[in-house]
Design a protein around this motif. Sequence first.
Motif, PDB file in Angstrom:
ATOM      1  N   GLU A  63       1.031  -1.590  -0.016  1.00  0.00           N
ATOM      2  CA  GLU A  63       0.166   0.204   0.153  1.00  0.00           C
ATOM      3  C   GLU A  63       0.753   1.077  -0.241  1.00  0.00           C
ATOM      4  O   GLU A  63       0.475   2.142  -0.507  1.00  0.00           O
ATOM      5  N   ARG A  66       1.654   2.175  -3.880  1.00  0.00           N
ATOM      6  CA  ARG A  66       0.639   2.174  -4.704  1.00  0.00           C
ATOM      7  C   ARG A  66       0.060   3.266  -4.232  1.00  0.00           C
ATOM      8  O   ARG A  66      -1.290   3.754  -5.407  1.00  0.00           O
ATOM      9  N   ASN A  67      -0.301   3.743  -2.743  1.00  0.00           N
ATOM     10  CA  ASN A  67      -1.620   4.422  -2.985  1.00  0.00           C
ATOM     11  C   ASN A  67      -0.821   5.846  -2.001  1.00  0.00           C
ATOM     12  O   ASN A  67      -0.574   6.086  -1.076  1.00  0.00           O
ATOM     13  N   PRO A  68      -0.782   6.482  -2.364  1.00  0.00           N
ATOM     14  CA  PRO A  68      -0.091   7.947  -2.102  1.00  0.00           C
ATOM     15  C   PRO A  68      -1.191   8.561  -0.641  1.00  0.00           C
ATOM     16  O   PRO A  68      -0.440   9.116   0.519  1.00  0.00           O
ATOM     17  N   LYS A  69      -1.514   7.978  -0.507  1.00  0.00           N
ATOM     18  CA  LYS A  69      -2.741   8.403   0.504  1.00  0.00           C
ATOM     19  C   LYS A  69      -2.957   7.192   1.678  1.00  0.00           C
ATOM     20  O   LYS A  69      -3.473   8.044   2.464  1.00  0.00           O
ATOM     21  N   HIS A  70      -2.034   6.675   1.915  1.00  0.00           N
ATOM     22  CA  HIS A  70      -2.491   6.036   3.059  1.00  0.00           C
ATOM     23  C   HIS A  70      -1.168   5.542   3.876  1.00  0.00           C
ATOM     24  O   HIS A  70      -0.377   6.585   4.500  1.00  0.00           O
ATOM     25  N   HIS A 123       5.139   9.758  -4.456  1.00  0.00           N
ATOM     26  CA  HIS A 123       4.613  10.698  -3.039  1.00  0.00           C
ATOM     27  C   HIS A 123       5.615  10.686  -1.609  1.00  0.00           C
ATOM     28  O   HIS A 123       5.799  10.844  -1.128  1.00  0.00           O
TER      29      HIS A 123
END
Length: 154
Positions: A63, A66-70, A123
Amino acid sequence: MNTERILRKELLALLRGGNAHMTFDEVIDGFPMKGINEKAPNVPYSAWHLLEHMRIAQWDIVEFIRNPKHVSPEYPGGYRPRPDEQATTAQWKKTVKDFLADRKVLENMAADEKTDLFGPIPHAPDYTIFREILVAADHNAYHLAEIAMLRQVM
């Protein structure tokens, strides 16, 4: 010689185990269900605790990539089940399934020639996908060895 192809092949081998490490399947397949919650003397964690910790840490790495808001779990408590928590057979199987699914995501990243292994993660510019895959593989190998030892002790 295609250096990048060789590198990707070796990353996949490291993630999957073998060579100098036991594979996940060698350690986990056939693990006795009666032993998933047992703790060896002077060991605070069961095999399921270790496996669930591996799953959470690997999921967090996936995560993070792949997920900048993780938002990562709180450390250290968010990365492990409580010491007194026990798993059912269904929970053990779910942990195995989810671990393998997230490992497959990392394998796909490593194998995909479109993945820039060495560029900064947009990110998180101080980190690379290459580094994160190495961290996951190293962490998994370490704890798989612990589970293998617990299996031998029990």
